[in-house]
Structures are given as C-alpha cells and as structure tokens.
Design an enzyme around this catalytic site. Structure first.
Site, PDB file in Angstrom:
ATOM      1  N   LYS A  53     -12.639  -8.269  -2.754  1.00 24.17           N
ATOM      2  CA  LYS A  53     -12.889  -6.896  -3.164  1.00 24.17           C
ATOM      3  C   LYS A  53     -14.378  -6.800  -3.599  1.00 24.17           C
ATOM      4  O   LYS A  53     -14.904  -7.860  -4.034  1.00 24.17           O
ATOM      5  CB  LYS A  53     -12.043  -6.615  -4.280  1.00 24.17           C
ATOM      6  CG  LYS A  53     -12.148  -5.326  -4.979  1.00 24.17           C
ATOM      7  CD  LYS A  53     -10.718  -5.162  -6.119  1.00 24.17           C
ATOM      8  CE  LYS A  53     -10.800  -3.893  -6.476  1.00 24.17           C
ATOM      9  NZ  LYS A  53      -9.964  -3.578  -7.519  1.00 24.17           N
ATOM     10  N   SER A 106      -6.358  -0.018  -7.143  1.00 21.72           N
ATOM     11  CA  SER A 106      -7.622   0.200  -6.582  1.00 21.72           C
ATOM     12  C   SER A 106      -7.910  -0.770  -5.415  1.00 21.72           C
ATOM     13  O   SER A 106      -9.203  -0.416  -4.824  1.00 21.72           O
ATOM     14  CB  SER A 106      -8.785   0.233  -7.717  1.00 21.72           C
ATOM     15  OG  SER A 106      -8.896  -1.164  -8.278  1.00 21.72           O
ATOM     16  N   SER A 148      -3.901  -2.692 -10.199  1.00 18.07           N
ATOM     17  CA  SER A 148      -4.760  -2.783  -8.802  1.00 18.07           C
ATOM     18  C   SER A 148      -4.482  -3.877  -7.968  1.00 18.07           C
ATOM     19  O   SER A 148      -5.058  -3.466  -6.489  1.00 18.07           O
ATOM     20  CB  SER A 148      -6.045  -2.719  -9.241  1.00 18.07           C
ATOM     21  OG  SER A 148      -6.498  -1.108  -9.694  1.00 18.07           O
TER      22      SER A 148
HETATM   23  N1  GLN Z   1      -4.990   2.605 -11.414  1.00 20.43           N
HETATM   24  C1  GLN Z   1      -5.279   2.202 -12.679  1.00 20.43           C
HETATM   25  C2  GLN Z   1      -6.612   2.991 -13.086  1.00 20.43           C
HETATM   26  O1  GLN Z   1      -6.930   3.751 -12.518  1.00 20.43           O
HETATM   27  C3  GLN Z   1      -5.246   0.686 -12.500  1.00 20.43           C
HETATM   28  C4  GLN Z   1      -6.632   0.383 -12.084  1.00 20.43           C
HETATM   29  C5  GLN Z   1      -7.069  -1.373 -12.078  1.00 20.43           C
HETATM   30  O2  GLN Z   1      -6.021  -1.914 -12.283  1.00 20.43           O
HETATM   31  N2  GLN Z   1      -8.129  -1.658 -11.777  1.00 20.43           N
HETATM   32  O3  GLN Z   1      -7.095   2.688 -14.070  1.00 20.43           O
END
Ligand code: GLN
Length: 488
Positions: free
Chosen positions: A79, A154, A178
């Site tokens: 990532k 994400s 994410s």
């Molecule tokens: N969807 C969550 C957010 O927007 C989690 C994001 C993540 O785990 N990096 O914060």
C-alpha cells in the site's frame, strides 16, 4: 491452474523445487499486470526492473544452494502509505506526489530480508481516509468482480490486486477497517493483527493509536505465512510488543476442543443487507456442524463505537497531518511574494483533498479549548468502556463472528455524496481498532449478482493463531476462496 492463480505458498513450493524460476514468476506476473491493471487501476507505481533484478539474485542463490528466506521469490504489493526506500510513497495525495522515502518501513525491511520481491505500490484513499478508494488524488480502483463497483477502502488497491491475481500477497493498513473491509468486498483474506504486533515504523501515520499494518492474501495459510514475517519487536516503534512471534503456519490446522463462538446481537441488528445476513447465518451453521458452540452475546457500548472512532481518528489525524507544511515533506506551493503563513496555507489548501481537509477540521475542533473535555476526553472514556465489553465477552467465548461489512460493494460514485453514510459502513470493523484486538475477514459467500460477502472473526489480544485457525476450518469446509472473478 495458471501461474498467477496460485497462492504464494504454492508459488514458493514450485520455486524451491525448481519447477519454475523466480524470473519466470515475475515475467508472468508483469504480463498479467500489463493486461489487467489498466482496467482495475490497483497500482500507483510499479517497479518491474528492480523486481526482475531481485528475481535473478534469488534464482542465483537457489542454484548456488544458499539458504533462502521464508518468502523467497514471492511477489508482493505494498500500500502506498508504507515507506519503501528509493521508491515513491505518495499516500495517494498530491502533497506527497513526489516523495521518495530515504528508508524502508520495518515491515518492508523484513520482507526484503526474507527474499520477498516488492513489485509496486497500490492505490488507497488519500492518507487512508475512506472506505471506497475513491478519495485517491490519482485514480479510482475498480472491483474485479464488477468493474462498475468500488473495491472498498482504504486499501482498495491492495485488495483488488490480490483478487485480480496481479499480486500474490499485499500489505495494507487498517485504522478502522481498511484491510478487512476491502478484503471482504473483493473476496480475499484480510488480516488486521493486534495493535503492537506489527511495527508501525515507516507506516505514514493517520491515527497512531489505531493504525496497524495488515495483509491481503488468497487464503488463510498465506496470511499466517506473511504475519510471521512482518511481526516482531522493533525498538523504533514504542508501542511495539516484545511478545514472541508464533509459528502461525504450523498451528492453523489444529483441532478444536469445544470452540465457543460469540454472536453479538448488536452485530446482527438493523442495517445488514439480507444476503449478507443469510451468508453469515449459513457460516455459523457450518461451525455448529463442526462442533462449535454458538453463544449469544451483547456488547452494550457498541452503539457508540462509530462516534468514538470519528472523534479519536480525526483528533489524531489532525495532529499527525500538521507536519505537511511545505517545508519538511513533499510539495510546496508558494508565490514569489508569499509570507511563510501564506505558503503554508497555499500548500495545504492545494495539497490535500476534501476528505482529508474535513478530518483535519473536525480533529482540530474536537481538540480545541473548551471542546476537548466534551469530545476527545469523553471519547477516550467510551473507548475504555468498549474495551471492558470485549474483556467480558472474551471470558465466555474464544472468538466473535460478525459480517465484515453490513453491505457488499456499492457502485462507484454512490457513496461519495454522503460522508456520514461512509463512516457508518465501518460499524463492525472499527471497534477492533478502538480496542486493539486482531481481526480477520474471509469470503463466506456471494450475492445473486456475484459480489463477494465477507465474514469477520475477532479474537483476544495477541491470539492471531486462534482466529487464523477458526478461519482455516471454514475455508476447508467451504472453499469460497477458490472462486475467481471472471476478468478474462
Ligand atoms: N473507513 C475508515 C475511515 O475512513 C477506516 C479507514 C482505515 O482503516 N484506514 O476512517
């Protein structure tokens, strides 16, 4: 089966037995990437040249009879918020568009030591803020099961890469879901380890008390293999655990003696898609048939988890992102007669996207004088209550099962208009980050329209072995992980 369809473990067995060379694996994989990634857009950058060079080195080691690392020859995607030395690390943000880290993250260093081959960096929501990968400043990644749909987020690039067979394994980061949520929406195995199991050194910080690096793999065995390599004590992360790393792979096939599975009523309430609920009910039946005991549970403070997460995550984000000021990292935007304050403002206004700005604003608000006690402090107290909910639950059960996400993948564009709805979709995942426990998502069915459904298994702190074992049992009984998207 075609080469790119094999799991990492299978690829490695072939390499070690010299049925195939690392070079051939990399060449085959890049052919596939060249064919498919223009459709999926999983990668922000690729490094074929270094990958081939590394492959040749490993082939050389093999023919010289030298010792090989445990991930020898396995191509892996990272990532793009995890630092890679001399390789751009952008966080899918304009502000870091040309940032080249001078060092490797702890996990990347471990991968290299074990002879894995880093092939490229994957797309994400800017600074890992989002659930769809649409918040990337560069491109929208598509779900390989239906390219009109989002891959989740994400870490959507990593998830889509593994399911498209354009990476054998991938790393992501999980602050509120994410890793698990995109794994669920793309139909592969996503593991978020216990907070402190994997060093965060070199992971670009979003919300430091919840960030944790996790993995995407084609099956549970690969998840166990990769966890062993990325885990371990690191003196450069003060929250990293000194607990010994287990040999996860050799334990995942173990038998259960009266496994107790917790089924929290709060995780099966309103808002779950009917097909997701049905798939989960069938999954629980499978465990029951295999001798597990299903135990009804209540986690009474769950209803406050999203609000708590939103306050803590944005508070920490606003503080972590203060460092992007046009001086120390990345881009600078400055007109010739700008004061330093104007330069800061211009750089941040142009460098950050809407979602990141929204969170910086919210975070500064909840931390500001007069509101700190009402929001941040209160959220920290609720976080402790959530922890005690889980402590109580884990006295009665060995693991907890829920859907990973209340719904399957949505159409591209559908959730972008309503940020609140997006935050709500993390309802089953962000609790694990608030509490620090490990969680795994694995495929447990498909909707009538052919989109994958994911099941989440949560365990006690540092009991990754247990959740991997519980996941492996399901995988052996069902085989959903073997189904592939029809991209050809
Ligand atoms: N969807 C969550 C957010 O927007 C989690 C994001 C993540 O785990 N990096 O914060």
């Amino acid at each position: 089966m075609l080469l790119h369809q094999l799991t990492a473990k299978q690829i490695q067995d072939n390499i070690v037995k010299r049925k195939i060379s690392c070079k051939e694996v990399i060449e085959d994989l890049f052919n596939r990437i060249n064919e498919k990634d223009s459709l999926i857009k999983a990668y922000i950058s690729l490094d074929e040249e270094s990958a081939l060079e590394r492959a040749r080195e490993i082939d050389g080691k093999l023919s010289n009879g030298e010792d090989l690392g445990v991930l020898a020859g396995i191509p892996i995607a990272i990532k793009d918020n995890i630092c890679t030395k001399n390789m751009k690390t952008t966080c899918a943000s304009k502000i870091l568009e040309n940032f080249i880290p001078p060092y490797d993250a702890f996990v990347v260093n471990n991968l290299r030591k074990e002879d894995a081959i880093i092939i490229g960096k994957t797309n994400l929501d800017e600074f890992a803020m989002g659930s769809t990968t649409e918040n990337s400043a560069f491109q929208i990644t598509r779900n390989p099961w239906n390219t009109e749909y989002i891959p989740g987020g994400s870490s959507g690039g990593s998830a889509a890469a593994v399911s498209t067979d354009i990476a054998f394994m991938a790393l992501g980061s999980d602050t509120g879901g994410s890793v698990r949520q995109p794994a669920s929406l793309c139909g592969n195995v996503g593991l978020k380890p216990t907070y402190g199991r994997v060093s965060r050194y070199g992971l670009i910080a979003f919300a430091s008390s919840m960030d944790q690096i996790g993995s995407f793999t084609k099956d549970v065995c690969d998840a166990a293999l990769l966890l062993r390599v990325i885990s371990g004590y690191d003196c450069l992360d003060s929250t990293c655990s000194t607990l010994e790393v287990e040999d996860y792979v050799s334990h995942i096939n173990g038998k259960f003696d009266g496994l107790r599975i917790g089924v929290p009523k709060e995780f099966f309430g309103e808002g779950i898609d009917r097909e997701v609920r049905n798939a989960l009910m069938n999954a629980l039946e499978i465990y029951k048939k295999n001798g597990a005991k299903l135990i009804d549970l209540s986690l009474p403070h769950c209803e406050y988890a999203i609000a708590t997460y939103c306050i803590i995550a944005t508070a920490e984000a606003s503080s972590n992102l203060a460092r992007y000021d046009g001086v120390r990292y990345g881009m600078r935007n400055q007109l010739s007669d700008d004061s330093i304050m104007e330069m800061y403002c211009r750089t941040r206004a142009e460098g950050f996207g809407d979602e990141v700005k929204r969170r910086i604003l919210l975070g500064n608000y909840v931390l500001s004088a007069g509101y700190y006690e009402a929001y941040y402090l209160k959220a920290s107290k609720v976080r402790n209550l959530l922890k005690s909910d889980f402590d109580e639950a884990f006295k009665k059960v060995d693991c907890i099962i829920s859907p990973t996400s209340p719904t399957v993948a949505s159409k591209i564009g559908e959730k972008m208009t309503d940020p609140l709805e997006m935050y709500l979709s993390d309802v089953y995942t962000n609790i694990a980050n608030l509490v620090g426990i490990p969680g795994i998502s694995l495929p447990c069915g498909f909707t009538n329209s052919g989109l994958p459904i994911g099941m989440q298994i949560l365990g006690r702190h540092f009991e990754e072995t247990q959740i991997l074992k519980v996941a492996k049992l399901f995988e052996m009984e069902t085989g959903f992980h073997l189904k592939k998207p029809e991209l050809d």
